[in-house]
Design a protein around this motif. Structure first.
Motif, PDB file in Angstrom:
ATOM      1  N   GLU A   8      -1.563  16.865  26.573  1.00  0.00           N
ATOM      2  CA  GLU A   8      -0.929  16.283  26.146  1.00  0.00           C
ATOM      3  C   GLU A   8      -1.841  15.652  24.380  1.00  0.00           C
ATOM      4  OE1 GLU A   8       1.279  12.391  25.587  1.00  0.00           O
ATOM      5  OE2 GLU A   8       1.921  13.953  27.563  1.00  0.00           O
ATOM      6  N   TYR A   9      -1.011  16.080  23.459  1.00  0.00           N
ATOM      7  CA  TYR A   9      -2.214  15.471  22.745  1.00  0.00           C
ATOM      8  C   TYR A   9      -1.085  14.691  22.026  1.00  0.00           C
ATOM      9  CZ  TYR A   9      -5.378  14.615  18.093  1.00  0.00           C
ATOM     10  OH  TYR A   9      -5.553  14.359  16.930  1.00  0.00           O
ATOM     11  N   LEU A  10      -1.374  12.943  21.370  1.00  0.00           N
ATOM     12  CA  LEU A  10      -0.391  12.602  20.817  1.00  0.00           C
ATOM     13  C   LEU A  10      -1.287  11.139  19.965  1.00  0.00           C
ATOM     14  CD1 LEU A  10       2.195  10.974  20.364  1.00  0.00           C
ATOM     15  CD2 LEU A  10       2.156   9.772  22.166  1.00  0.00           C
ATOM     16  N   GLN A  11      -1.612  11.495  18.783  1.00  0.00           N
ATOM     17  CA  GLN A  11      -2.058  10.304  17.795  1.00  0.00           C
ATOM     18  C   GLN A  11      -0.928  10.140  16.801  1.00  0.00           C
ATOM     19  OE1 GLN A  11      -4.681  10.324  17.291  1.00  0.00           O
ATOM     20  NE2 GLN A  11      -4.960   9.117  15.914  1.00  0.00           N
ATOM     21  N   GLU A  12      -1.191   8.459  16.430  1.00  0.00           N
ATOM     22  CA  GLU A  12      -0.424   8.013  15.843  1.00  0.00           C
ATOM     23  C   GLU A  12      -1.686   7.893  14.238  1.00  0.00           C
ATOM     24  OE1 GLU A  12       0.885   3.652  15.613  1.00  0.00           O
ATOM     25  OE2 GLU A  12       2.217   4.336  17.195  1.00  0.00           O
ATOM     26  N   LEU A  13      -0.701   8.001  13.562  1.00  0.00           N
ATOM     27  CA  LEU A  13      -1.827   7.393  12.438  1.00  0.00           C
ATOM     28  C   LEU A  13      -1.105   6.996  10.575  1.00  0.00           C
ATOM     29  CD1 LEU A  13      -2.335  11.088   9.923  1.00  0.00           C
ATOM     30  CD2 LEU A  13      -1.237  10.987  12.549  1.00  0.00           C
ATOM     31  N   THR A  14      -1.786   6.396   9.958  1.00  0.00           N
ATOM     32  CA  THR A  14      -1.324   6.077   8.227  1.00  0.00           C
ATOM     33  C   THR A  14      -1.055   6.803   7.195  1.00  0.00           C
ATOM     34  OG1 THR A  14      -2.149   3.907   9.535  1.00  0.00           O
ATOM     35  CG2 THR A  14      -1.547   3.938   6.999  1.00  0.00           C
ATOM     36  N   VAL A  15       0.258   7.491   7.135  1.00  0.00           N
ATOM     37  CA  VAL A  15      -0.204   7.870   5.282  1.00  0.00           C
ATOM     38  C   VAL A  15       0.450   7.564   4.821  1.00  0.00           C
ATOM     39  CG1 VAL A  15      -0.162  10.085   7.634  1.00  0.00           C
ATOM     40  CG2 VAL A  15       1.920   9.085   7.150  1.00  0.00           C
ATOM     41  N   GLU A  16       0.282   7.602   3.441  1.00  0.00           N
ATOM     42  CA  GLU A  16       0.739   6.997   2.136  1.00  0.00           C
ATOM     43  C   GLU A  16       1.931   8.110   2.262  1.00  0.00           C
ATOM     44  OE1 GLU A  16      -1.750   8.003  -1.477  1.00  0.00           O
ATOM     45  OE2 GLU A  16      -3.574   6.724   0.304  1.00  0.00           O
ATOM     46  N   GLN A  17       2.741   7.133   0.982  1.00  0.00           N
ATOM     47  CA  GLN A  17       4.142   8.006   0.595  1.00  0.00           C
ATOM     48  C   GLN A  17       3.831   9.199  -0.050  1.00  0.00           C
ATOM     49  OE1 GLN A  17       7.108   6.421   1.704  1.00  0.00           O
ATOM     50  NE2 GLN A  17       7.687   5.871  -0.055  1.00  0.00           N
ATOM     51  N   GLY A  18       4.696  10.185   0.906  1.00  0.00           N
ATOM     52  CA  GLY A  18       4.170  11.755   0.018  1.00  0.00           C
ATOM     53  C   GLY A  18       4.479  12.646   0.810  1.00  0.00           C
ATOM     54  N   CYS A  19       3.373  12.160   2.070  1.00  0.00           N
ATOM     55  CA  CYS A  19       2.319  13.131   2.676  1.00  0.00           C
ATOM     56  C   CYS A  19       3.565  14.090   3.498  1.00  0.00           C
ATOM     57  CB  CYS A  19       2.361  11.939   4.007  1.00  0.00           C
ATOM     58  SG  CYS A  19       0.645  12.944   5.380  1.00  0.00           S
ATOM     59  N   THR A  20       3.026  14.764   3.430  1.00  0.00           N
ATOM     60  CA  THR A  20       3.704  16.468   3.934  1.00  0.00           C
ATOM     61  C   THR A  20       3.023  16.390   5.497  1.00  0.00           C
ATOM     62  OG1 THR A  20       1.951  18.139   3.574  1.00  0.00           O
ATOM     63  CG2 THR A  20       4.160  17.383   1.938  1.00  0.00           C
ATOM     64  N   THR A  33       0.650  -1.777   0.144  1.00  0.00           N
ATOM     65  CA  THR A  33      -0.008   0.223   0.255  1.00  0.00           C
ATOM     66  C   THR A  33       1.024   1.194  -0.020  1.00  0.00           C
ATOM     67  OG1 THR A  33       0.151   0.171   1.982  1.00  0.00           O
ATOM     68  CG2 THR A  33      -1.921  -1.003   1.158  1.00  0.00           C
ATOM     69  N   GLU A  34       1.551   0.988   0.439  1.00  0.00           N
ATOM     70  CA  GLU A  34       3.390   2.351   0.039  1.00  0.00           C
ATOM     71  C   GLU A  34       2.601   3.482   1.360  1.00  0.00           C
ATOM     72  OE1 GLU A  34       3.632   3.734  -3.639  1.00  0.00           O
ATOM     73  OE2 GLU A  34       4.990   2.141  -3.953  1.00  0.00           O
ATOM     74  N   LYS A  35       1.740   2.777   2.310  1.00  0.00           N
ATOM     75  CA  LYS A  35       1.393   3.582   3.905  1.00  0.00           C
ATOM     76  C   LYS A  35       2.432   3.035   4.911  1.00  0.00           C
ATOM     77  CE  LYS A  35      -3.057   4.020   2.466  1.00  0.00           C
ATOM     78  NZ  LYS A  35      -4.563   3.764   3.110  1.00  0.00           N
ATOM     79  N   PHE A  36       2.465   3.884   5.760  1.00  0.00           N
ATOM     80  CA  PHE A  36       3.540   3.421   6.736  1.00  0.00           C
ATOM     81  C   PHE A  36       3.242   4.820   8.162  1.00  0.00           C
ATOM     82  CE2 PHE A  36       5.543   7.297   4.226  1.00  0.00           C
ATOM     83  CZ  PHE A  36       5.661   8.172   5.142  1.00  0.00           C
ATOM     84  N   THR A  37       3.380   4.428   9.547  1.00  0.00           N
ATOM     85  CA  THR A  37       2.733   5.350  10.188  1.00  0.00           C
ATOM     86  C   THR A  37       3.477   6.921  10.767  1.00  0.00           C
ATOM     87  OG1 THR A  37       3.868   4.356  12.083  1.00  0.00           O
ATOM     88  CG2 THR A  37       1.950   3.039  11.379  1.00  0.00           C
ATOM     89  N   VAL A  38       3.432   7.938  11.853  1.00  0.00           N
ATOM     90  CA  VAL A  38       3.946   8.688  11.935  1.00  0.00           C
ATOM     91  C   VAL A  38       2.655   8.957  13.322  1.00  0.00           C
ATOM     92  CG1 VAL A  38       4.918   9.990   9.832  1.00  0.00           C
ATOM     93  CG2 VAL A  38       2.504  10.420  10.888  1.00  0.00           C
ATOM     94  N   GLN A  39       3.772  10.366  14.241  1.00  0.00           N
ATOM     95  CA  GLN A  39       3.168  10.563  15.071  1.00  0.00           C
ATOM     96  C   GLN A  39       2.604  11.801  15.036  1.00  0.00           C
ATOM     97  OE1 GLN A  39       5.296   9.488  18.395  1.00  0.00           O
ATOM     98  NE2 GLN A  39       4.194   7.638  19.184  1.00  0.00           N
ATOM     99  N   VAL A  40       1.767  12.549  15.600  1.00  0.00           N
ATOM    100  CA  VAL A  40       1.838  14.042  15.907  1.00  0.00           C
ATOM    101  C   VAL A  40       1.875  14.232  17.005  1.00  0.00           C
ATOM    102  CG1 VAL A  40      -0.011  16.133  15.373  1.00  0.00           C
ATOM    103  CG2 VAL A  40       0.838  14.482  13.277  1.00  0.00           C
ATOM    104  N   CYS A  41       2.109  15.205  17.514  1.00  0.00           N
ATOM    105  CA  CYS A  41       2.206  15.677  18.719  1.00  0.00           C
ATOM    106  C   CYS A  41       2.369  17.146  19.379  1.00  0.00           C
ATOM    107  CB  CYS A  41       2.675  14.660  19.862  1.00  0.00           C
ATOM    108  SG  CYS A  41       4.541  15.510  19.206  1.00  0.00           S
ATOM    109  N   TYR A  42       1.269  17.071  20.668  1.00  0.00           N
ATOM    110  CA  TYR A  42       1.213  18.706  20.317  1.00  0.00           C
ATOM    111  C   TYR A  42       1.000  18.890  22.117  1.00  0.00           C
ATOM    112  CZ  TYR A  42      -0.505  23.839  21.341  1.00  0.00           C
ATOM    113  OH  TYR A  42      -0.781  25.012  22.259  1.00  0.00           O
ATOM    114  N   ALA A  43       1.447  19.600  23.158  1.00  0.00           N
ATOM    115  CA  ALA A  43       1.699  19.701  24.751  1.00  0.00           C
ATOM    116  C   ALA A  43       1.536  21.016  24.900  1.00  0.00           C
ATOM    117  CB  ALA A  43       2.411  18.826  24.700  1.00  0.00           C
ATOM    118  N   THR A  44       0.293  21.196  26.425  1.00  0.00           N
ATOM    119  CA  THR A  44       0.730  22.699  27.102  1.00  0.00           C
ATOM    120  C   THR A  44       0.466  22.145  28.401  1.00  0.00           C
ATOM    121  OG1 THR A  44      -2.179  22.880  27.799  1.00  0.00           O
ATOM    122  CG2 THR A  44      -1.366  23.268  25.120  1.00  0.00           C
TER     123      THR A  44
END
Length: 101
Positions: A21-33, A6-17
């Motif tokens: 705390e916000y931490l989200q793992e998600l699957t994105v496609e190749q070339g995702c910015t 599928t050419e997909k992989f996981t990344v995490q997005v985080c933000y904290a005050t």
């Protein structure tokens, strides 16, 4: 790890005050910015007030532009604006230390 089919992989997005705390793992496609992943993660809806035009972003503590293409297992960080300029704070501390008395 990139899924070769599928050419997909996981990344995490985080933000904290100091309160949340916000931490989200998600699957994105190749070339995702960075910007695309942040928008897909839902953080902008979950935490009102994040403005990608004002809040710097980065990967693992290093600032990066929103157009940066992601790699597998990248951790995207959204940084809060600084309350005080670090250089100015150091200058004030040095002046205070140098004053007699």
């Amino acid at each position: 790890m990139v899924d070769p089919v599928t050419e997909k992989f996981t990344v995490q997005v985080c933000y904290a005050t100091s309160l949340r705390e916000y931490l989200q793992e998600l699957t994105v496609e190749q070339g995702c910015t960075i910007e695309q992943a942040i928008r897909q993660s839902g953080v902008l809806d979950a935490i009102p007030g994040i403005d990608l035009a004002l809040h710097p972003v980065g990967l693992y503590g290093k600032k990066k532009p929103l157009e940066t293409v992601l790699r597998a297992r990248d951790r995207i960080e959204i940084y809060r604006p600084l309350v005080a300029d670090p250089k100015e704070s150091r200058r004030k501390r040095a002046e205070k230390k140098a004053q007699p008395g």
